[in-house]
Design an enzyme around this catalytic site. Structure first.
Site, PDB file in Angstrom:
ATOM      1  N   HIS A 201       0.797  -1.232   0.000  1.00 47.94           N
ATOM      2  CA  HIS A 201       0.000   0.000   0.000  1.00 47.94           C
ATOM      3  C   HIS A 201       0.826   1.277   0.000  1.00 47.94           C
ATOM      4  O   HIS A 201       0.277   2.363  -0.088  1.00 47.94           O
ATOM      5  CB  HIS A 201      -0.953   0.030   1.199  1.00 47.94           C
ATOM      6  CG  HIS A 201      -0.241   0.321   2.502  1.00 47.94           C
ATOM      7  ND1 HIS A 201       0.445  -0.656   3.170  1.00 47.94           N
ATOM      8  CD2 HIS A 201      -0.101   1.454   3.221  1.00 47.94           C
ATOM      9  CE1 HIS A 201       0.970  -0.127   4.264  1.00 47.94           C
ATOM     10  NE2 HIS A 201       0.660   1.154   4.314  1.00 47.94           N
TER      11      HIS A 201
HETATM   12  C1  UD1 Z   1      -1.952   5.415   6.245  1.00 43.76           C
HETATM   13  C2  UD1 Z   1      -0.609   5.797   6.848  1.00 43.76           C
HETATM   14  C3  UD1 Z   1       0.410   4.670   6.653  1.00 43.76           C
HETATM   15  C4  UD1 Z   1      -0.138   3.357   7.162  1.00 43.76           C
HETATM   16  C5  UD1 Z   1      -1.468   3.079   6.469  1.00 43.76           C
HETATM   17  C6  UD1 Z   1      -2.079   1.770   6.924  1.00 43.76           C
HETATM   18  C7  UD1 Z   1      -0.119   8.208   6.754  1.00 43.76           C
HETATM   19  C8  UD1 Z   1       0.748   9.225   6.155  1.00 43.76           C
HETATM   20  N1  UD1 Z   1      -0.047   6.998   6.213  1.00 43.76           N
HETATM   21  O1  UD1 Z   1      -1.765   5.331   4.842  1.00 43.76           O
HETATM   22  O2  UD1 Z   1       1.562   4.974   7.378  1.00 43.76           O
HETATM   23  O3  UD1 Z   1       0.776   2.326   6.890  1.00 43.76           O
HETATM   24  O4  UD1 Z   1      -2.365   4.161   6.779  1.00 43.76           O
HETATM   25  O5  UD1 Z   1      -3.249   1.488   6.253  1.00 43.76           O
HETATM   26  O6  UD1 Z   1      -0.814   8.492   7.697  1.00 43.76           O
HETATM   27  N2  UD1 Z   1      -9.161   4.863   2.330  1.00 43.76           N
HETATM   28  C9  UD1 Z   1     -10.368   4.210   2.247  1.00 43.76           C
HETATM   29  N3  UD1 Z   1     -10.906   3.742   3.402  1.00 43.76           N
HETATM   30  C10 UD1 Z   1     -10.324   3.915   4.621  1.00 43.76           C
HETATM   31  C11 UD1 Z   1      -9.088   4.576   4.671  1.00 43.76           C
HETATM   32  C12 UD1 Z   1      -8.523   5.054   3.522  1.00 43.76           C
HETATM   33  O7  UD1 Z   1     -10.929   4.044   1.184  1.00 43.76           O
HETATM   34  O8  UD1 Z   1     -10.890   3.466   5.621  1.00 43.76           O
HETATM   35  C13 UD1 Z   1      -8.564   5.415   1.112  1.00 43.76           C
HETATM   36  C14 UD1 Z   1      -8.550   6.922   1.196  1.00 43.76           C
HETATM   37  O9  UD1 Z   1      -9.724   7.456   0.690  1.00 43.76           O
HETATM   38  C15 UD1 Z   1      -7.340   7.308   0.404  1.00 43.76           C
HETATM   39  C16 UD1 Z   1      -6.418   6.117   0.579  1.00 43.76           C
HETATM   40  O10 UD1 Z   1      -7.207   5.028   1.057  1.00 43.76           O
HETATM   41  O11 UD1 Z   1      -7.647   7.443  -0.951  1.00 43.76           O
HETATM   42  C17 UD1 Z   1      -5.281   6.429   1.511  1.00 43.76           C
HETATM   43  O12 UD1 Z   1      -5.725   6.652   2.857  1.00 43.76           O
HETATM   44  P1  UD1 Z   1      -4.839   7.556   3.871  1.00 43.76           P
HETATM   45  O13 UD1 Z   1      -5.405   7.516   5.219  1.00 43.76           O
HETATM   46  O14 UD1 Z   1      -4.577   8.875   3.263  1.00 43.76           O
HETATM   47  O15 UD1 Z   1      -3.426   6.858   3.919  1.00 43.76           O
HETATM   48  P2  UD1 Z   1      -2.996   5.322   3.841  1.00 43.76           P
HETATM   49  O16 UD1 Z   1      -2.457   5.060   2.485  1.00 43.76           O
HETATM   50  O17 UD1 Z   1      -4.063   4.414   4.362  1.00 43.76           O
END
Ligand code: UD1
Length: 359
Positions: A201
């Site tokens: 991811h």
């Molecule tokens: C975040 C953390 C990362 C961790 C990861 C675990 C930061 C900078 N990064 O990254 O260190 O390893 O979480 O999962 O904080 N999304 C969903 N549903 C959710 C959560 C996220 O669809 O419940 C989508 C969001 O809309 C976005 C993408 O996933 O498009 C990324 O989510 P985001 O929370 O920005 O960061 P992660 O990549 O999950």
């Protein structure tokens, strides 16, 4: 004594759970739990609360997704009034996600004491958003709880005074040990005897179509020899679709709950990942781990544990996988203090240090 915990994303939940439980057993401790809502899907958040026995958050800031600046700013502006209202003696933040640094910044400006659980980890790679979060959080924190000696060394080099640093061990292993018996009882249906468990991811791996395409072609090659099981993060699933990449030959699943993932990890022949926490869990479980990154903020998993960094080098992945398949995986041991008692050590220190100043 009033302790306020801030969590936001999936990797925070297995870290806060044992600390909440340990502090909950102490007399005179009031606790408040704030969920920033950085992760909001039921399978990225709610199910972890249930399985880990975390009480429902007292406050959910509901921030959701956004650019880094927007998400961090949103957490800060929604968290500030909460912390002003609750007036805790100490705020505990976890890991390295945007919620961690946002809460630490708010508290530092309000002169509220902050403790950072999982302090001192460094990849020395500032292109990683988490590295920025780690550096800033550790400069602001008053109590820094570390899980390995290399983390202490990093903090000393950055000028953090020794009195603030507490080597307590790994809280994630506290959760793992508590729920391993449940995971061992989980039936695993429809999977072959031997399989590779994959997670992916990191933006640096999945946000570029070239990189994701390269990794996918390596995984398809592995899959011909050892079936791949791949619980996909929402970001990764979205990118596969955006880039029109076909991963149908792999067994792609939705993100798994904690116990279910642990069950798969425990029985995997090998784990192939770019996650941070999974490098540690596989080391503890003594399952070989091939990490699709050039560096790690968790070097002890390489020096002592089962972890091997293979980067994006398909040849290296193949060579290391062959060693594992032929029973020649590296020797490993479990790092000191990864013993299931890290959260009790944190509770002792918090009680000692915060108890005094709160009286
Ligand atoms: C975040 C953390 C990362 C961790 C990861 C675990 C930061 C900078 N990064 O990254 O260190 O390893 O979480 O999962 O904080 N999304 C969903 N549903 C959710 C959560 C996220 O669809 O419940 C989508 C969001 O809309 C976005 C993408 O996933 O498009 C990324 O989510 P985001 O929370 O920005 O960061 P992660 O990549 O999950």
């Amino acid at each position: 004594m009033h302790i306020l915990h801030v969590v936001g994303a999936r990797p925070n939940f297995m870290k806060v759970a044992p600390v909440l439980h340990a502090l909950g057993k102490r007399a005179g401790v009031r606790q408040t739990l704030v969920h920033t809502g950085q992760h909001y899907d039921a399978n990225m958040s709610d199910v972890f609360f249930e399985q880990l026995g975390i009480p429902a958050p007292d406050v959910n800031l509901g921030v959701g997704a956004g650019t880094h600046a927007r998400q961090t700013a949103e957490i800060m502006s929604r968290f500030e009034p909460v912390v002003l209202e609750y007036k805790p003696d100490l705020v505990l933040v976890y890991g390295d996600v945007n919620s961690t640094v946002a809460a630490a910044l708010v508290c530092a400006k309000l002169l509220i004491r902050v403790g950072h659980v999982e302090a001192g980890l460094r990849s020395f790679d500032r292109t990683m958003p988490e590295e920025i979060n780690r550096l800033v959080t550790d400069q602001l924190a008053d109590l820094l709880f570390t899980h390995s000696e290399d983390a202490d060394v990093n903090l000393h080099h950055e000028g953090v005074v020794a009195e603030k640093i507490h080597l307590v061990g790994n809280v994630m292993i506290d959760s793992l040990l508590r729920l391993l018996p449940a995971a061992e009882k989980r039936p695993i249906d429809g999977l072959p005897q031997r399989y590779a468990l994959v997670t992916l991811h990191r933006p640096s791996n999945v946000d570029s179509s070239e990189k994701l395409k390269g990794i996918l072609s390596s995984l398809l090659e592995v899959n011909r020899e050892l079936g791949i099981v791949f619980p996909a993060h929402p970001r990764t699933r979205q990118r596969l679709q955006d880039f029109g990449l076909n991963a149908d030959q792999l067994r792609i699943l939705d993100p798994l709950p904690y116990i279910d993932f642990l069950a798969l990890q425990k029985r995997a022949t090998v784990v192939i990942t770019d996650s941070g926490g999974i490098q540690e869990e596989s080391t503890f479980l003594r399952v070989p781990c091939l990490t699709l990154r050039e560096n790690t903020e968790r070097p002890i998993t390489v020096s002592l544990g089962t972890n091997v960094l293979v980067g994006q080098d398909a040849g290296r992945l193949r060579t290391e996988l062959n060693k594992i398949l032929h029973g020649e995986a590296k020797q490993s041991s479990v790092p000191p203090l990864w013993d299931g008692l890290a959260s009790e050590r944190i509770a002792d220190i918090v009680q000692n240090q915060t108890g005094k100043s709160a009286d």
